[in-house]
Scaffold this active site. Structure first.
Site, PDB file in Angstrom:
ATOM      1  N   PRO A  81      53.915  60.598 129.860  1.00 25.66           N
ATOM      2  CA  PRO A  81      54.306  61.582 129.892  1.00 25.66           C
ATOM      3  C   PRO A  81      53.559  63.189 130.509  1.00 25.66           C
ATOM      4  CG  PRO A  81      53.395  61.585 127.494  1.00 25.66           C
ATOM      5  CD  PRO A  81      53.083  59.705 128.986  1.00 25.66           C
ATOM      6  N   ILE A 115      58.650  57.919 129.136  1.00 21.33           N
ATOM      7  CA  ILE A 115      58.635  56.467 129.066  1.00 21.33           C
ATOM      8  C   ILE A 115      59.397  56.752 127.660  1.00 21.33           C
ATOM      9  CG2 ILE A 115      58.996  54.162 128.937  1.00 21.33           C
ATOM     10  CD1 ILE A 115      57.296  54.610 131.632  1.00 21.33           C
TER      11      ILE A 115
END
Length: 122
Positions: A2, A65
């Protein structure tokens, strides 16, 4: 993987170090991911307006993701708006947060890509 990016017109010298560490800890908890993968990038002193005024404002990106959906995004939005209000004085109605969900094969880290890293393959 992230990444949290903030573009703001708040002066870069007014961005406290605590914001970086608190954002890392709180986002890691919210996303149920290890802190070691988080990247926080706060770009202050930007020439920008929101709603036609130059009062404190921000445009943010969350890139990750998976972990991106309507329910999660609302949770992240509340968390991030709270952090930016607390540390930078930016009201939630003077910022946007964009969410980007990447395919693991399209993100590299440490000489590999996350599709391989997450599979546990050497």
């Amino acid at each position: 993987m992230p990444v949290f990016v903030v573009h703001t017109n708040v002066a870069k010298e007014d961005v406290p170090q605590e914001l970086y560490s608190e954002a890392t800890v709180e986002l890691a908890k919210a996303m149920c991911l290890p802190e070691k993968y988080f990247c926080i990038n706060i770009i202050g002193s930007q020439t920008m307006t929101f709603g036609g005024t130059s009062e404190p404002c921000a445009h943010c990106d969350i890139r990750t993701i998976g972990r991106i959906n309507e329910e999660q995004n609302i949770k992240y939005s509340k968390l991030l708006c709270g952090l930016l209000k607390k540390h930078l004085g930016i009201p939630s109605n003077r910022m946007y947060v964009d969410f980007f969900d990447f395919n693991p094969q399209n993100v590299a880290h440490d000489n590999s890509v996350f599709s391989v890293i997450l599979s546990g393959k050497p």
